[in-house]
Write a protein that holds these residues in place. Structure first.
Motif, PDB file in Angstrom:
ATOM      1  N   VAL A  77      -2.612  -0.116  -8.171  1.00 19.98           N
ATOM      2  CA  VAL A  77      -3.252   1.131  -8.605  1.00 19.98           C
ATOM      3  C   VAL A  77      -2.184   2.166  -8.925  1.00 19.98           C
ATOM      4  N   TRP A  78      -1.168   2.253  -8.076  1.00 22.87           N
ATOM      5  CA  TRP A  78      -0.082   3.208  -8.336  1.00 22.87           C
ATOM      6  C   TRP A  78       0.540   2.932  -9.702  1.00 22.87           C
ATOM      7  N   LEU A  97       0.862  -1.186   0.000  1.00 22.29           N
ATOM      8  CA  LEU A  97       0.000   0.000   0.000  1.00 22.29           C
ATOM      9  C   LEU A  97       0.893   1.229   0.000  1.00 22.29           C
ATOM     10  N   ILE A  98       0.466   2.257  -0.717  1.00 23.86           N
ATOM     11  CA  ILE A  98       1.184   3.526  -0.750  1.00 23.86           C
ATOM     12  C   ILE A  98       0.310   4.555  -0.045  1.00 23.86           C
ATOM     13  N   ASP A  99       0.841   5.132   1.018  1.00 17.37           N
ATOM     14  CA  ASP A  99       0.107   6.129   1.795  1.00 17.37           C
ATOM     15  C   ASP A  99       0.113   7.444   1.027  1.00 17.37           C
ATOM     16  N   VAL A 100      -1.063   7.917   0.658  1.00 12.72           N
ATOM     17  CA  VAL A 100      -1.205   9.180  -0.084  1.00 12.72           C
ATOM     18  C   VAL A 100      -2.052  10.170   0.718  1.00 12.72           C
ATOM     19  N   SER A 101      -2.069   9.996   2.031  1.00  7.47           N
ATOM     20  CA  SER A 101      -2.942  10.789   2.906  1.00  7.47           C
ATOM     21  C   SER A 101      -2.682  12.288   2.806  1.00  7.47           C
ATOM     22  N   GLU A 102      -1.418  12.693   2.819  1.00 12.13           N
ATOM     23  CA  GLU A 102      -1.124  14.129   2.773  1.00 12.13           C
ATOM     24  C   GLU A 102      -1.641  14.755   1.481  1.00 12.13           C
ATOM     25  N   THR A 130      -9.062   2.886   1.260  1.00 10.14           N
ATOM     26  CA  THR A 130      -8.123   2.173   0.399  1.00 10.14           C
ATOM     27  C   THR A 130      -8.658   2.215  -1.019  1.00 10.14           C
ATOM     28  N   ILE A 131      -7.802   2.648  -1.950  1.00 10.97           N
ATOM     29  CA  ILE A 131      -8.145   2.688  -3.370  1.00 10.97           C
ATOM     30  C   ILE A 131      -7.449   1.501  -4.030  1.00 10.97           C
ATOM     31  N   MET A 132      -8.227   0.709  -4.785  1.00  9.94           N
ATOM     32  CA  MET A 132      -7.669  -0.514  -5.370  1.00  9.94           C
ATOM     33  C   MET A 132      -8.353  -0.842  -6.694  1.00  9.94           C
ATOM     34  N   LEU A 133      -7.774  -1.776  -7.403  1.00  6.96           N
ATOM     35  CA  LEU A 133      -8.397  -2.302  -8.620  1.00  6.96           C
ATOM     36  C   LEU A 133      -9.494  -3.274  -8.207  1.00  6.96           C
ATOM     37  N   PRO A 134     -10.511  -3.457  -9.039  1.00  8.97           N
ATOM     38  CA  PRO A 134     -11.649  -4.308  -8.654  1.00  8.97           C
ATOM     39  C   PRO A 134     -11.268  -5.737  -8.299  1.00  8.97           C
ATOM     40  N   VAL A 185      -5.650   7.897   3.597  1.00 16.38           N
ATOM     41  CA  VAL A 185      -5.925   7.292   2.291  1.00 16.38           C
ATOM     42  C   VAL A 185      -4.658   6.583   1.810  1.00 16.38           C
ATOM     43  N   ALA A 186      -4.838   5.360   1.337  1.00 16.00           N
ATOM     44  CA  ALA A 186      -3.740   4.603   0.727  1.00 16.00           C
ATOM     45  C   ALA A 186      -4.261   3.980  -0.553  1.00 16.00           C
ATOM     46  N   MET A 187      -3.343   3.716  -1.470  1.00 13.52           N
ATOM     47  CA  MET A 187      -3.707   2.988  -2.685  1.00 13.52           C
ATOM     48  C   MET A 187      -2.778   1.796  -2.825  1.00 13.52           C
ATOM     49  N   THR A 188      -3.291   0.775  -3.453  1.00  8.95           N
ATOM     50  CA  THR A 188      -2.464  -0.413  -3.647  1.00  8.95           C
ATOM     51  C   THR A 188      -1.343  -0.105  -4.634  1.00  8.95           C
TER      52      THR A 188
END
Length: 136
Positions: free
Chosen positions: A49-50, A22-27, A129-133, A43-46
């Motif tokens: 997704v990145w 996971l990549i933390d993109v909170s800021e 968390t933002i991810m692919l389906p 907020v983090a994204m896989t």
């Protein structure tokens, strides 16, 4: 029913961030849409997704790459924020991000289906968390 000694393995959100899953993109997410009205929870994204939506793999200097990635990340977060705003009471939000990709024939736009979940993280506090389906 179960006791702490019964746990065989636990993988926390913090572990996933530390290991790069996971990549933390909170800021950056706090400023989704270029203003202070962005996300109010972490907020983090896989990493998938990145790689699919943010990473810039074309030629250019490291600063050009960073600029492209910063813009692409902003676009993803803006679309996610808008989707979350429209579906306020949902724990799973689906949305589409149009991603500009370089092809031999020139730039093309690839619509990519994305999902966002909100729920408890390592504590009861909500996280996104933002991810692919196909990810879980």
């Amino acid at each position: 029913m179960f006791e702490a000694t019964d746990i065989i393995h636990a993988y926390s959100r913090a572990d996933a961030i530390d290991e790069g899953q996971l990549i933390d993109v909170s800021e950056r997410a706090k400023h989704a849409g270029g203003n202070m009205m962005g996300f109010k929870v972490p907020v983090a994204m896989t990493s998938a997704v990145w790689e699919s939506l943010v990473a810039w793999h074309c030629d250019g200097s490291p600063s050009e790459r960073q600029q492209h990635e910063e813009r692409r990340l902003g676009d993803v977060l803006y679309v996610a924020f808008e989707a979350a705003s429209q579906q306020r009471n949902e724990s799973l939000v689906e949305f589409i991000v149009d991603v500009l990709e370089q092809a031999e024939s020139g730039p093309i736009v690839e619509p990519t289906h994305v999902v966002m979940t909100i729920g408890p993280g390592d504590t009861p506090e909500p996280v996104i968390t933002i991810m692919l389906p196909e990810e879980d």
